[in-house]
Design an enzyme around this catalytic site. Structure first.
Site, PDB file in Angstrom:
ATOM      1  NE  ARG A 124       8.906 -23.335   3.640  1.00 43.80           N
ATOM      2  CZ  ARG A 124       9.503 -24.410   3.170  1.00 43.80           C
ATOM      3  NH1 ARG A 124      10.634 -24.290   2.491  1.00 43.80           N
ATOM      4  NH2 ARG A 124       9.000 -25.604   3.371  1.00 43.80           N
ATOM      5  CE  LYS A 146      -2.615  -3.192   1.351  1.00 45.29           C
ATOM      6  NZ  LYS A 146      -3.996  -2.877   1.740  1.00 45.29           N
ATOM      7  CD  GLU A 188      -6.424   4.853  -5.807  1.00 45.64           C
ATOM      8  OE1 GLU A 188      -6.294   4.978  -4.579  1.00 45.64           O
ATOM      9  OE2 GLU A 188      -7.369   4.211  -6.319  1.00 45.64           O
ATOM     10  CE  LYS A 216       0.250   2.098  -1.380  1.00 47.42           C
ATOM     11  NZ  LYS A 216      -0.501   1.207  -2.204  1.00 47.42           N
ATOM     12  CD  GLU A 226      -4.690  -2.444   5.105  1.00 42.63           C
ATOM     13  OE1 GLU A 226      -4.394  -3.565   4.703  1.00 42.63           O
ATOM     14  OE2 GLU A 226      -5.473  -1.696   4.520  1.00 42.63           O
ATOM     15  NE  ARG A 230       0.231  -0.509   4.041  1.00 39.99           N
ATOM     16  CZ  ARG A 230       0.508  -1.082   2.870  1.00 39.99           C
ATOM     17  NH1 ARG A 230      -0.414  -1.215   1.949  1.00 39.99           N
ATOM     18  NH2 ARG A 230       1.701  -1.543   2.631  1.00 39.99           N
ATOM     19  CG  ASN A 234      -8.649   1.974   2.361  1.00 37.78           C
ATOM     20  OD1 ASN A 234      -8.303   1.530   1.276  1.00 37.78           O
ATOM     21  ND2 ASN A 234      -8.398   1.365   3.503  1.00 37.78           N
ATOM     22  CG  HIS A 237     -10.590   3.468  -1.892  1.00 37.97           C
ATOM     23  ND1 HIS A 237     -10.026   4.696  -2.073  1.00 37.97           N
ATOM     24  CD2 HIS A 237      -9.913   2.613  -2.690  1.00 37.97           C
ATOM     25  CE1 HIS A 237      -9.022   4.586  -2.949  1.00 37.97           C
ATOM     26  NE2 HIS A 237      -8.934   3.334  -3.341  1.00 37.97           N
ATOM     27  CG  HIS A 241     -14.045  -0.712  -1.922  1.00 43.06           C
ATOM     28  ND1 HIS A 241     -13.326  -0.578  -0.751  1.00 43.06           N
ATOM     29  CD2 HIS A 241     -13.126  -0.777  -2.915  1.00 43.06           C
ATOM     30  CE1 HIS A 241     -12.032  -0.551  -1.045  1.00 43.06           C
ATOM     31  NE2 HIS A 241     -11.888  -0.670  -2.337  1.00 43.06           N
ATOM     32  CG  HIS A 253     -10.234   1.055  -8.139  1.00 43.65           C
ATOM     33  ND1 HIS A 253     -11.017   0.677  -7.066  1.00 43.65           N
ATOM     34  CD2 HIS A 253      -9.162   1.713  -7.612  1.00 43.65           C
ATOM     35  CE1 HIS A 253     -10.437   1.069  -5.940  1.00 43.65           C
ATOM     36  NE2 HIS A 253      -9.307   1.703  -6.250  1.00 43.65           N
TER      37      HIS A 253
END
Ligand code: GLY
Length: 347
Positions: A124, A146, A188, A216, A226, A230, A234, A237, A241, A253
């Protein structure tokens, strides 16, 4: 300092990530991976080092300074599966890794996402340290908490917020990257020029990486889970994407993000949010990193527009993060004809 390498943590650039009791530092500098023993949690008596074959083959190894085992995964994003998490956790258990011990994930975003998620769910949750070895990983995946893996139905559909206890961004490791991987990181990085009025031009590479991490970190500190701010991360993006989802273009990417930034700027201009000078700035920054400012050859505008609608961030129709007088903000309600016409403008 480590006796063999002479690298000192104090000579690296330190960027705090301020998240209350989950706060940690990101250290950026050449050879900083050699300072790993200094950031291993004190209570740990064993460390599971999770890394990727390409990282080990490039000679990027670590010594946590205490008993450890190295778990080497395949190369690439396809390692991010629930099966790989199960395999790692079973190996941790067979070895006897306890909840006081730690995971160290060494590699790019795929390894830190996988290793971070295994750490988040094993017992956990046990502590995890990231040693980030790619430019994209250093300025994006290693910071923010994340973690997760992919499902056949989509990317990062299973995961957890699990902050590391420290991050080491070793800029020496960047010398081992293939050019396309470096280009991906630069795409990026271009994004950060337009967030928080970042003056990146005057900085050397480690300073630039640290500044991106700092930006960031500020965004994550304001919105860890988020729920709003946040989304600014993106920027560029939505088209990226769609290009990645279409899967017919040979783009990494960050390279897709670079084109996405130019598209977002052109879109913002057509929507009356920014002037031509600001669009030129986007082209200049992206071009300055020697990245393409145009759609890949043969790009199918209709397919891309319909993929915009399937973007996972689309909650209220197609949402674009667009620059404007008050910075980068979510914008909805853009006509499909405008989206298509703007795609044609960046061919
Ligand atoms: N680990 C990447 C993020 O939290 O944004």
């Amino acid at each position: 300092m480590t006796a063999e390498t002479g690298v000192e943590l104090e000579s690296a650039i330190q960027v705090p990530v301020d998240l209350g009791e989950r706060s940690y530092d990101v250290w950026v500098g050449p050879g900083v991976r050699h300072c790993l023993p200094e950031v291993i949690p004190r209570e740990a008596s064993r460390v599971a080092v999770v890394t990727q074959a390409a990282v080990a083959d490039a000679g990027i190894t670590v010594d946590p300074g205490i008993e450890h085992r190295v778990f080497i995964t395949d190369n690439g994003e396809h390692i991010k599966t629930l099966g790989a998490v199960e395999d790692l956790c079973r190996e941790f258990a067979q070895w006897g890794l306890t909840r006081r011990d730690a995971v160290v994930a060494v590699g790019g975003g795929a390894v830190t996402d996988l290793g971070g998620f295994a750490a988040a769910v094993y017992h956990r949750g046990i502590r995890v340290v990231f040693v980030s070895t790619t430019l994209l990983g250093q300025i994006d995946a290693s910071v923010g908490g994340k973690t997760g893996v992919n499902l056949p139905e989509g990317k990062n559909l299973v995961g957890a917020y699990w902050q590391p206890t420290a991050v080491l961004c070793d800029t020496e490791a960047l010398d081992t990257l293939p050019p396309e991987e470096m280009r991906s990181g630069l795409g990026e990085m271009a994004k950060y020029h337009f967030i928080a009025d970042a003056d990146l031009d005057s900085l050397n590479l480690p300073e630039r990486i640290a500044r991106c991490v700092e930006i960031k970190a500020e965004v994550v500190a304001a919105d860890e889970r988020e729920s709003g701010r946040r989304a600014v991360l993106n920027y560029g993006h939505t088209l990226a994407h769609a290009l990645e989802a279409h899967g017919q273009y040979d783009l990494r990417h960050g390279e897709a993000v670079a084109v996405g930034l130019v598209y977002a700027a052109e879109l913002a201009h057509r929507a009356g949010r920014i002037d031509a000078h600001r669009v030129a700035e986007h082209r200049q920054v992206v071009g300055g990193y020697e990245l393409s400012t145009s759609l890949p050859e043969g790009a199918d505008a209709d397919a891309l527009v319909s993929l915009f609608n399937r973007d996972k961030k689309a909650v209220d129709g197609v949402t674009f993060m667009l620059d404007g007088p008050e910075g980068i903000q979510p914008v909805t309600g853009l006509e499909s004809s405008l989206l298509r016409e703007t795609l044609e403008a960046i061919r």
